[in-house]
Structure formats: structure tokens, C-alpha cells
Motif scaffolding. Structure first.
Motif, mmCIF file in Angstrom:
data_model
loop_
_atom_site.group_PDB
_atom_site.id
_atom_site.type_symbol
_atom_site.label_atom_id
_atom_site.label_comp_id
_atom_site.label_asym_id
_atom_site.label_seq_id
_atom_site.Cartn_x
_atom_site.Cartn_y
_atom_site.Cartn_z
ATOM 1 N N LEU A 167 14.738 50.402 48.078
ATOM 2 C CA LEU A 167 14.511 51.508 49.263
ATOM 3 C C LEU A 167 12.773 50.613 49.884
ATOM 4 C CD1 LEU A 167 14.980 53.496 50.836
ATOM 5 C CD2 LEU A 167 12.744 54.934 49.857
ATOM 6 N N VAL A 168 13.203 49.932 51.648
ATOM 7 C CA VAL A 168 11.982 49.824 52.301
ATOM 8 C C VAL A 168 11.631 50.098 52.334
ATOM 9 C CG1 VAL A 168 13.610 49.806 54.157
ATOM 10 C CG2 VAL A 168 11.900 48.214 53.754
ATOM 11 N N HIS A 169 10.101 50.579 53.155
ATOM 12 C CA HIS A 169 9.214 50.776 53.786
ATOM 13 C C HIS A 169 9.276 52.063 54.403
ATOM 14 C CE1 HIS A 169 5.718 52.433 54.378
ATOM 15 N NE2 HIS A 169 5.595 51.803 56.108
ATOM 16 N N GLN A 170 9.511 53.054 54.780
ATOM 17 C CA GLN A 170 10.175 53.753 55.734
ATOM 18 C C GLN A 170 11.866 53.462 56.209
ATOM 19 O OE1 GLN A 170 8.158 51.510 58.909
ATOM 20 N NE2 GLN A 170 6.182 52.967 58.681
ATOM 21 N N GLY A 171 12.330 53.759 54.781
ATOM 22 C CA GLY A 171 13.496 53.619 55.106
ATOM 23 C C GLY A 171 14.712 54.835 54.872
ATOM 24 N N GLY A 172 14.174 56.168 55.406
ATOM 25 C CA GLY A 172 14.444 57.418 55.229
ATOM 26 C C GLY A 172 13.956 57.779 56.238
ATOM 27 N N ILE A 173 14.523 59.546 56.728
ATOM 28 C CA ILE A 173 14.031 60.339 57.723
ATOM 29 C C ILE A 173 14.173 61.638 57.200
ATOM 30 C CG2 ILE A 173 15.542 59.749 60.097
ATOM 31 C CD1 ILE A 173 13.156 60.655 61.678
ATOM 32 N N THR A 174 13.529 62.493 56.641
ATOM 33 C CA THR A 174 14.140 63.921 56.609
ATOM 34 C C THR A 174 13.795 64.664 57.912
ATOM 35 O OG1 THR A 174 11.893 64.807 56.414
ATOM 36 C CG2 THR A 174 12.993 63.844 54.271
ATOM 37 N N LEU A 175 14.413 65.953 57.335
ATOM 38 C CA LEU A 175 13.967 66.817 58.520
ATOM 39 C C LEU A 175 14.461 68.360 57.861
ATOM 40 C CD1 LEU A 175 17.318 66.125 61.668
ATOM 41 C CD2 LEU A 175 14.826 65.149 61.394
ATOM 42 N N GLU A 176 13.018 68.483 57.351
ATOM 43 C CA GLU A 176 12.562 69.313 56.867
ATOM 44 C C GLU A 176 12.338 71.041 57.308
ATOM 45 O OE1 GLU A 176 10.013 68.615 53.867
ATOM 46 O OE2 GLU A 176 9.987 66.464 54.446
ATOM 47 N N THR A 177 13.609 72.462 57.517
ATOM 48 C CA THR A 177 13.572 72.999 58.503
ATOM 49 C C THR A 177 13.224 74.280 57.586
ATOM 50 O OG1 THR A 177 15.549 73.793 57.618
ATOM 51 C CG2 THR A 177 15.537 72.941 59.898
ATOM 52 N N GLN A 178 11.783 74.970 58.262
ATOM 53 C CA GLN A 178 11.404 76.170 57.326
ATOM 54 C C GLN A 178 10.611 76.518 58.435
ATOM 55 O OE1 GLN A 178 7.833 73.514 56.104
ATOM 56 N NE2 GLN A 178 9.115 71.949 55.632
ATOM 57 N N VAL A 179 9.207 77.576 58.245
ATOM 58 C CA VAL A 179 8.592 77.771 58.973
ATOM 59 C C VAL A 179 7.016 76.981 58.498
ATOM 60 C CG1 VAL A 179 6.712 79.529 58.774
ATOM 61 C CG2 VAL A 179 8.960 80.847 58.787
ATOM 62 N N SER A 180 6.186 76.751 59.673
ATOM 63 C CA SER A 180 5.326 75.801 60.036
ATOM 64 C C SER A 180 4.389 75.937 58.224
ATOM 65 C CB SER A 180 4.196 75.119 60.806
ATOM 66 O OG SER A 180 3.801 74.547 60.608
ATOM 67 N N PRO A 181 4.242 74.503 57.511
ATOM 68 C CA PRO A 181 3.263 74.580 56.689
ATOM 69 C C PRO A 181 1.409 75.407 57.307
ATOM 70 C CG PRO A 181 4.157 72.856 56.375
ATOM 71 C CD PRO A 181 4.823 73.488 57.243
ATOM 72 N N GLY A 182 0.518 76.257 57.033
ATOM 73 C CA GLY A 182 -0.158 76.322 57.337
ATOM 74 C C GLY A 182 -0.212 78.211 57.540
ATOM 75 N N ALA A 183 1.179 78.278 57.570
ATOM 76 C CA ALA A 183 1.086 80.384 57.244
ATOM 77 C C ALA A 183 0.554 80.501 56.964
ATOM 78 C CB ALA A 183 2.736 80.430 57.306
ATOM 79 N N VAL A 184 -0.092 80.746 55.678
ATOM 80 C CA VAL A 184 -0.937 81.297 55.468
ATOM 81 C C VAL A 184 -2.313 81.121 55.641
ATOM 82 C CG1 VAL A 184 1.314 81.122 53.001
ATOM 83 C CG2 VAL A 184 -1.040 80.081 53.240
ATOM 84 N N GLU A 185 -2.517 80.377 56.182
ATOM 85 C CA GLU A 185 -3.805 80.495 56.748
ATOM 86 C C GLU A 185 -3.515 80.898 58.037
ATOM 87 O OE1 GLU A 185 -5.968 76.689 55.567
ATOM 88 O OE2 GLU A 185 -3.652 75.969 55.440
ATOM 89 N N PHE A 186 -3.546 80.183 59.071
ATOM 90 C CA PHE A 186 -3.601 80.382 60.918
ATOM 91 C C PHE A 186 -2.768 80.797 61.417
ATOM 92 C CE2 PHE A 186 -4.661 75.766 59.273
ATOM 93 C CZ PHE A 186 -6.102 75.584 59.012
ATOM 94 N N ASP A 187 -3.281 82.393 62.347
ATOM 95 C CA ASP A 187 -2.603 82.790 62.943
ATOM 96 C C ASP A 187 -1.603 82.232 63.545
ATOM 97 O OD1 ASP A 187 -3.467 85.346 62.166
ATOM 98 O OD2 ASP A 187 -5.134 84.956 63.552
ATOM 99 N N GLY A 188 -0.088 82.571 64.234
ATOM 100 C CA GLY A 188 0.376 81.673 65.135
ATOM 101 C C GLY A 188 1.158 80.465 64.359
ATOM 102 N N PHE A 189 0.860 80.447 63.030
ATOM 103 C CA PHE A 189 1.882 79.310 62.441
ATOM 104 C C PHE A 189 3.288 80.100 62.330
ATOM 105 C CE2 PHE A 189 -1.218 76.780 63.383
ATOM 106 C CZ PHE A 189 -1.323 75.132 62.388
#
Length: 345
Positions: free
Chosen positions: A303-325
Motif C-alpha cells: 500500500l502506497v502512502h495516501q493510498g486510500g480514503i475513508t468516508l466515516e459517517t458519524q456524529v463529529s468527535p468532540g460531541a462529549v466535550e463541546f456544545d454544537g458538536f
């Protein structure tokens, strides 16, 4: 009625590989190890192209990378310092010795479990329904969680992921799928010439350890602006500090719209012969561009460097810390449900 097919075979000592094929000749292979996608093989001009990163055996996942294609849970992304509170009760999760945070639900989480599996078939789609009971206090999370993830391949050339879960105690739940796409089918080719569209006006700024800072920044006049189709070179060939920090992308994008009427993201192959549309009811997508220091061997090729791309659907990380996330607390009286769909064109 077409010839939608499903079969299964051993994938190693404990895992089973399920093979789903639709009328167009698209084959999706999935396994009960981590409720993951292993292969997505698409006919393009008479030739087969495997457009996701995966390994040929169960053992390779254990030795090379457990996140490739896997269901991630209970919580996708990083929980800073492994700590959170629900209704004034504090919880502490085990943390990584490298950075002191909890990543993707902690060590040996959903991606490492053998899930129960059953097959369902109709005239227009075939599905594998994976289920796993995560016991109370597993990796420090409260509540016994009954999780189900179904993968469906349809005759409309869609891969649909449906998530469902119930808990007997208030807990956190924010699953995703960690699929890596490379639409050339050749893992020795970087994704730098892939084109990307993301319907997002804002992205979450990250720290050096890729935890989110709490700032949601406009994509305008930054390499994060993919509201019009651009090649991935935009984020690789820049000295913009957020890209330099992670050597590409490892960021949440806050989506402008959700639902299944029009796609929130599109990846197009360099030869324009193939594209993937992403549809989701989740408010964010984390995009990671596989910038590994040393990529593993995949199906006989490095596998080459930068050989793939993810599309990880979710609630944004930071939801447990920050309002608006967003909010990722799941209570006993509710059932968690979400859907993400990838359409192959």
C-alpha cells in the motif's frame, strides 16, 4: 427476478466470509470478524476492480490493521483523556499509552469481535445482518449494548449500512464503518488524482494528536473546500497548517444536509469510469487519507502512502466535550438507528 446470490466460506480459524453478488455483477465480500467489508469488486469495461482496501485472510487483519473496513464502536474517533460524564456520573475508559486518549472504542473493541450473522434475501437486495452484545463495562462503557449492523447489496448498485442498538443503561454510542476506498483498484497508486465533492461549509479543527479543538472553521479559502469537485492533490500539495499537521486529511466535515435525496459526498476515479456517492442521516463525515508511515501489503501489493480514503459517517468527535458538536448519549428508552449508503456509479 435477477440472480442476486450469497454464499459463505471459512475466512480463517474462526471467521466466516460472506459473498454477495447482484445482477450487475458487483460482488461484496463481508466477514463476521468486526462486521467488516473485505472486498467490493466492480466490473469496469469488462474488467474487475476491487475498490476497497482489505486482506485475504482473517489472520492478516490481526497482524496488519484491524480497522480496515470494520464496524467501529462503541464510539468512533477519539475521546479525549478517555473521560466523559452522563447525567453527572463520571466515567473513565482505558486510554492509549501513546497519547492518553481512547480511540475507536478502545483496544479490541467492535473491530476485533466475531459477530453473529444471518442472511436475508429479497428480489432486489441481499443482506447480512451482524449482531453483537457488548457487555456492561466492556472497555469501560456503561450498559449492556445490543448492537446490530446490516450490510445490504442492492440491484441499484447500492451498499447500504443500517445500524441499530439498544442499551439497558445510559451510554455513549456513535458507530461508523472504516472502509477505505481506492477507485483505481491499485493500492500502489495514491488517491491524489481522485476527485472529491463534500457538501460541507465547515470542518472541525484538530490538535496535533488529532483530537478536535472545539473550533468549527469555514472551508472557504482553505484546502478543505470540496463543495465543487476538486482532486485530492488540493490537501496534499499545501502548507496549510491543518493539512501539514496530519499530512493530509484526518478531519470531521460538518455536512450541510442529511438524508437520501442527494449525496453529501462523491469520490470519482481518476479515469472517470467509476464514482461512489455517499448518502447518510449522520451530521458529519470524518475523512482520513491513509497517511501511514508504513503501509501494509494488501493482496500481494504494498500500500502506497495516501493510498486510500475513508468516508466515516458519524456524529463529529468532540460531541462529549463541546456544545454544537452533537449528542451521542443513548438511553434505555430509545433505539439507536442510522443509515449510510454508498452508491456505485
Amino acid at each position: 427476478m435477477g440472480y442476486l446470490k450469497v454464499s459463505k466460506k471459512k475466512f480463517g480459524q474462526t471467521a466466516i466470509l460472506y459473498s454477495l453478488t447482484n445482477d450487475s455483477g458487483i460482488t461484496m465480500n463481508v466477514t463476521d470478524l468486526g462486521a467488516r467489508i473485505v472486498d467490493l469488486i466492480v466490473p469496469v469495461n469488462g474488467k474487475e476492480r476491487n475498490i476497497v482496501l482489505g486482506f485475504d485472510t482473517e489472520q492478516e487483519y490481526h497482524t496488519k490493521d484491524m480497522y480496515f473496513g470494520a464496524t467501529i464502536g462503541r464510539v468512533a474517533g477519539r475521546i479525549r483523556n478517555g473521560s466523559f460524564s452522563i447525567d453527572d456520573e463520571n466515567y473513565q475508559l482505558p486510554v492509549s499509552p501513546e497519547n492518553g486518549h481512547t480511540l475507536h472504542g478502545g483496544e479490541a473493541s467492535f473491530e476485533a469481535k466475531i459477530w453473529d450473522a444471518k442472511i436475508e434475501q429479497s428480489s432486489d437486495q441481499v443482506s447480512v445482518i451482524f449482531s453483537y452484545v457488548s457487555p456492561d463495562k466492556e472497555n469501560g462503557f456503561p450498559g449492556e449494548l445490543n448492537a446490530r449492523v446490516s450490510y445490504s447489496l442492492t440491484n441499484k448498485n447500492e451498499w447500504i449500512i443500517d445500524y441499530q442498538a439498544e442499551t439497558d443503561k445510559a451510554t455513549l454510542y456513535n458507530p461508523t464503518n472504516h472502509v477505505y476506498f481506492n477507485l483505481t483498484g491499485d493500492v500502489t497508486q495514491s488517491i491524489d488524482a481522485h476527485e472529491l465533492v463534500v457538501e460541507a461549509d465547515r470542518f472541525a479543527v484538530v490538535n496535533e494528536d488529532t483530537t478536535v479543538t472545539g473550533e468549527l472553521r469555514s472551508v472557504s479559502e482553505t484546502p478543505f473546500d470540496f463543495r465543487q469537485s476538486k482532486t485530492m492533490k488540493q490537501v496534499f500539495e499545501t502548507n496549510y497548517e491543518q493539512n501539514s499537521l496530519v499530512n493530509g486529511l484526518d478531519h470531521p466535515f460538518i455536512l450541510n444536509h442529511t438524508g437520501f435525496v442527494k449525496p453529501q459526498a462523491i469520490i470519482t476515479a481518476p479515469d472517470k469510469e467509476l464514482s461512489i456517492e455517499m448518502y447518510t442521516d449522520r451530521p458529519a463525515v470524518v475523512i482520513f487519507t491513509a497517511q501511514f508511515e508504513e503501509g501494509p501489503e494488501i493482496r500481494g501489493k504494498k500500500l502506497v502512502h495516501q493510498g486510500g480514503i475513508t468516508l466515516e459517517t458519524q456524529v463529529s468527535p468532540g460531541a462529549v466535550e463541546f456544545d454544537g458538536f452533537g449528542d451521542i448519549v443513548l438511553y434505555p428508552e430509545t433505539t439507536y438507528q442510522s443509515r449510510t449508503m454508498y452508491k456505485i456509479n
